[in-house]
Design a protein around this motif. Structure first.
Motif, PDB file in Angstrom:
ATOM      1  N   THR A  54      33.551  35.221  48.571  1.00  0.00           N
ATOM      2  CA  THR A  54      33.352  35.685  47.194  1.00  0.00           C
ATOM      3  C   THR A  54      34.456  36.661  46.782  1.00  0.00           C
ATOM      4  OG1 THR A  54      32.031  37.611  47.796  1.00  0.00           O
ATOM      5  CG2 THR A  54      30.857  35.515  47.512  1.00  0.00           C
ATOM      6  N   ASN A  55      34.556  36.862  45.464  1.00  0.00           N
ATOM      7  CA  ASN A  55      35.545  37.824  44.960  1.00  0.00           C
ATOM      8  C   ASN A  55      35.275  39.232  45.469  1.00  0.00           C
ATOM      9  OD1 ASN A  55      36.841  35.810  43.608  1.00  0.00           O
ATOM     10  ND2 ASN A  55      36.202  36.456  41.565  1.00  0.00           N
ATOM     11  N   ILE A  56      34.002  39.574  45.645  1.00  0.00           N
ATOM     12  CA  ILE A  56      33.660  40.911  46.161  1.00  0.00           C
ATOM     13  C   ILE A  56      34.152  41.064  47.593  1.00  0.00           C
ATOM     14  CG2 ILE A  56      31.750  42.441  46.817  1.00  0.00           C
ATOM     15  CD1 ILE A  56      30.241  41.357  44.358  1.00  0.00           C
ATOM     16  N   ALA A  57      33.935  40.044  48.418  1.00  0.00           N
ATOM     17  CA  ALA A  57      34.392  40.097  49.806  1.00  0.00           C
ATOM     18  C   ALA A  57      35.912  40.156  49.872  1.00  0.00           C
ATOM     19  CB  ALA A  57      33.867  38.889  50.581  1.00  0.00           C
ATOM     20  N   ILE A  58      36.571  39.373  49.033  1.00  0.00           N
ATOM     21  CA  ILE A  58      38.041  39.399  48.993  1.00  0.00           C
ATOM     22  C   ILE A  58      38.517  40.772  48.541  1.00  0.00           C
ATOM     23  CG2 ILE A  58      40.088  38.452  47.849  1.00  0.00           C
ATOM     24  CD1 ILE A  58      38.564  35.747  47.746  1.00  0.00           C
ATOM     25  N   GLY A  59      37.864  41.332  47.528  1.00  0.00           N
ATOM     26  CA  GLY A  59      38.226  42.667  47.039  1.00  0.00           C
ATOM     27  C   GLY A  59      38.067  43.730  48.112  1.00  0.00           C
ATOM     28  N   LEU A  60      36.975  43.653  48.887  1.00  0.00           N
ATOM     29  CA  LEU A  60      36.768  44.610  49.985  1.00  0.00           C
ATOM     30  C   LEU A  60      37.816  44.437  51.079  1.00  0.00           C
ATOM     31  CD1 LEU A  60      32.874  44.644  50.280  1.00  0.00           C
ATOM     32  CD2 LEU A  60      34.358  46.509  49.520  1.00  0.00           C
ATOM     33  N   LEU A  61      38.162  43.189  51.358  1.00  0.00           N
ATOM     34  CA  LEU A  61      39.202  42.924  52.360  1.00  0.00           C
ATOM     35  C   LEU A  61      40.545  43.483  51.899  1.00  0.00           C
ATOM     36  CD1 LEU A  61      39.817  41.578  55.077  1.00  0.00           C
ATOM     37  CD2 LEU A  61      40.273  39.472  53.815  1.00  0.00           C
ATOM     38  N   ILE A  62      40.867  43.282  50.632  1.00  0.00           N
ATOM     39  CA  ILE A  62      42.113  43.831  50.072  1.00  0.00           C
ATOM     40  C   ILE A  62      42.094  45.355  50.143  1.00  0.00           C
ATOM     41  CG2 ILE A  62      43.435  44.123  47.928  1.00  0.00           C
ATOM     42  CD1 ILE A  62      42.606  41.201  47.247  1.00  0.00           C
ATOM     43  N   PHE A  63      40.959  45.963  49.826  1.00  0.00           N
ATOM     44  CA  PHE A  63      40.801  47.419  49.908  1.00  0.00           C
ATOM     45  C   PHE A  63      41.089  47.913  51.328  1.00  0.00           C
ATOM     46  CE2 PHE A  63      38.010  50.911  51.153  1.00  0.00           C
ATOM     47  CZ  PHE A  63      38.353  51.893  50.245  1.00  0.00           C
ATOM     48  N   LEU A  64      40.456  47.289  52.329  1.00  0.00           N
ATOM     49  CA  LEU A  64      40.633  47.710  53.724  1.00  0.00           C
ATOM     50  C   LEU A  64      42.060  47.474  54.207  1.00  0.00           C
ATOM     51  CD1 LEU A  64      37.265  46.448  55.234  1.00  0.00           C
ATOM     52  CD2 LEU A  64      37.949  48.827  54.808  1.00  0.00           C
ATOM     53  N   MET A  65      42.631  46.334  53.827  1.00  0.00           N
ATOM     54  CA  MET A  65      44.015  46.061  54.225  1.00  0.00           C
ATOM     55  C   MET A  65      44.969  47.064  53.588  1.00  0.00           C
ATOM     56  SD  MET A  65      44.036  41.879  54.182  1.00  0.00           S
ATOM     57  CE  MET A  65      45.747  41.850  53.780  1.00  0.00           C
ATOM     58  N   THR A  66      44.739  47.375  52.328  1.00  0.00           N
ATOM     59  CA  THR A  66      45.594  48.346  51.635  1.00  0.00           C
ATOM     60  C   THR A  66      45.496  49.713  52.303  1.00  0.00           C
ATOM     61  OG1 THR A  66      45.358  47.172  49.538  1.00  0.00           O
ATOM     62  CG2 THR A  66      46.067  49.468  49.425  1.00  0.00           C
ATOM     63  N   PHE A  67      44.272  50.137  52.640  1.00  0.00           N
ATOM     64  CA  PHE A  67      44.082  51.420  53.314  1.00  0.00           C
ATOM     65  C   PHE A  67      44.899  51.453  54.605  1.00  0.00           C
ATOM     66  CE2 PHE A  67      42.099  54.433  56.141  1.00  0.00           C
ATOM     67  CZ  PHE A  67      41.783  55.497  55.322  1.00  0.00           C
TER      68      PHE A  67
ATOM     69  N   ALA B 261      44.426  46.231  36.694  1.00  0.00           N
ATOM     70  CA  ALA B 261      43.242  45.425  36.999  1.00  0.00           C
ATOM     71  C   ALA B 261      42.209  45.526  35.887  1.00  0.00           C
ATOM     72  CB  ALA B 261      42.628  45.868  38.324  1.00  0.00           C
ATOM     73  N   ASN B 262      42.101  46.675  35.296  1.00  0.00           N
ATOM     74  CA  ASN B 262      41.126  46.901  34.237  1.00  0.00           C
ATOM     75  C   ASN B 262      41.508  46.180  32.942  1.00  0.00           C
ATOM     76  OD1 ASN B 262      38.679  48.187  33.412  1.00  0.00           O
ATOM     77  ND2 ASN B 262      39.911  49.630  32.221  1.00  0.00           N
ATOM     78  N   ASN B 263      42.795  46.005  32.706  1.00  0.00           N
ATOM     79  CA  ASN B 263      43.274  45.481  31.428  1.00  0.00           C
ATOM     80  C   ASN B 263      43.828  44.059  31.489  1.00  0.00           C
ATOM     81  OD1 ASN B 263      42.705  47.859  29.889  1.00  0.00           O
ATOM     82  ND2 ASN B 263      44.413  48.829  30.941  1.00  0.00           N
ATOM     83  N   THR B 264      43.807  43.448  32.665  1.00  0.00           N
ATOM     84  CA  THR B 264      44.333  42.084  32.811  1.00  0.00           C
ATOM     85  C   THR B 264      43.386  41.289  33.706  1.00  0.00           C
ATOM     86  OG1 THR B 264      45.654  42.505  34.804  1.00  0.00           O
ATOM     87  CG2 THR B 264      46.709  42.994  32.679  1.00  0.00           C
ATOM     88  N   SER B 265      43.806  40.089  34.028  1.00  0.00           N
ATOM     89  CA  SER B 265      43.012  39.265  34.939  1.00  0.00           C
ATOM     90  C   SER B 265      43.421  39.485  36.402  1.00  0.00           C
ATOM     91  CB  SER B 265      43.168  37.782  34.574  1.00  0.00           C
ATOM     92  OG  SER B 265      44.520  37.396  34.683  1.00  0.00           O
ATOM     93  N   PHE B 266      44.311  40.430  36.652  1.00  0.00           N
ATOM     94  CA  PHE B 266      44.752  40.732  38.018  1.00  0.00           C
ATOM     95  C   PHE B 266      43.715  41.623  38.697  1.00  0.00           C
ATOM     96  CE2 PHE B 266      47.385  43.242  41.072  1.00  0.00           C
ATOM     97  CZ  PHE B 266      47.765  42.195  41.889  1.00  0.00           C
ATOM     98  N   TRP B 267      42.572  41.051  39.029  1.00  0.00           N
ATOM     99  CA  TRP B 267      41.467  41.828  39.582  1.00  0.00           C
ATOM    100  C   TRP B 267      41.760  42.331  40.996  1.00  0.00           C
ATOM    101  CZ3 TRP B 267      39.108  40.067  43.986  1.00  0.00           C
ATOM    102  CH2 TRP B 267      39.283  38.711  44.294  1.00  0.00           C
ATOM    103  N   TYR B 268      42.745  41.753  41.672  1.00  0.00           N
ATOM    104  CA  TYR B 268      43.122  42.241  43.004  1.00  0.00           C
ATOM    105  C   TYR B 268      43.589  43.696  42.946  1.00  0.00           C
ATOM    106  CZ  TYR B 268      43.287  37.261  44.204  1.00  0.00           C
ATOM    107  OH  TYR B 268      42.969  35.952  44.405  1.00  0.00           O
ATOM    108  N   GLY B 269      44.058  44.095  41.778  1.00  0.00           N
ATOM    109  CA  GLY B 269      44.533  45.464  41.604  1.00  0.00           C
ATOM    110  C   GLY B 269      43.476  46.513  41.890  1.00  0.00           C
ATOM    111  N   TRP B 270      42.190  46.170  41.698  1.00  0.00           N
ATOM    112  CA  TRP B 270      41.117  47.119  42.014  1.00  0.00           C
ATOM    113  C   TRP B 270      41.160  47.474  43.500  1.00  0.00           C
ATOM    114  CZ3 TRP B 270      38.590  49.527  38.324  1.00  0.00           C
ATOM    115  CH2 TRP B 270      38.420  48.918  37.084  1.00  0.00           C
ATOM    116  N   GLY B 271      41.212  46.463  44.357  1.00  0.00           N
ATOM    117  CA  GLY B 271      41.230  46.713  45.801  1.00  0.00           C
ATOM    118  C   GLY B 271      42.469  47.477  46.236  1.00  0.00           C
ATOM    119  N   ILE B 272      43.612  47.118  45.644  1.00  0.00           N
ATOM    120  CA  ILE B 272      44.862  47.805  45.995  1.00  0.00           C
ATOM    121  C   ILE B 272      44.823  49.255  45.505  1.00  0.00           C
ATOM    122  CG2 ILE B 272      47.359  47.854  45.630  1.00  0.00           C
ATOM    123  CD1 ILE B 272      47.178  44.742  45.322  1.00  0.00           C
TER     124      ILE B 272
END
Length: 150
Positions: free
Chosen positions: A2-15, A71-82
């Motif tokens: 899911t997008n939530i799981a991908i977002g969390l993975l991106i968050f952890l990888m970015t950290f 991320a807030n203003n475009t469709s680049f939702w990956y930006g939230w995790g980053i």
């Protein structure tokens, strides 16, 4: 996935990637061409609570906020995790480096577990070099195992 799981993975990888970025920036930028901003952190030849070195926090904060705003203003939702991954690392760095190690706020003074001792020991070794050359231990959260030995 899911997008939530991908977002969390991106968050952890970015950290985790931010630890490398902190090491790289510290070794090659702070102890390199921007030593003029970082040296007051090693020399303490100032009366202010703020240091020129604090400019590096602002740099990463702007990058973090930029990803969140994009991320807030475009469709680049990956930006939230980053963006939030960079923010979380910045908070961890501030707590460990500025509060725990350098005691800019008088907290965590009696913390004495094996990890805390190792991180403090590694940072103390880093600060024994007052110049920009001959430095060692440029990381923050992941330090070499030799500093965890008694």
């Amino acid at each position: 996935m899911t997008n939530i799981a991908i977002g969390l993975l991106i968050f952890l990888m970015t950290f985790c990637i931010m630890e490398f970025m902190a090491w790289f920036t510290h070794k090659y930028v702070m102890h390199g061409f921007l030593w003029s901003l970082h040296k007051d952190h090693h020399h303490k030849d100032h009366d202010s609570w703020f240091e020129r070195n604090d400019a590096f926090f602002i740099f990463y904060a702007v990058i973090s906020m930029s990803f969140i705003m994009i991320a807030n203003n475009t469709s680049f939702w990956y930006g939230w995790g980053i963006g939030f991954g960079i923010l979380a690392y910045g908070i961890a760095y501030f707590v460990v480096h500025d509060i725990f190690i350098h005691q800019r706020f008088k907290m965590f003074r009696t913390t004495n577990n094996w990890y805390a001792r190792g991180v403090r020991r590694a940072h103390k070794i880093h600060h024994k070099h007052l110049g920009k050359e001959d430095g060692e231990c440029f990381g923050m959260l992941f330090v070499p195992f030799k500093y965890f030995k008694k």
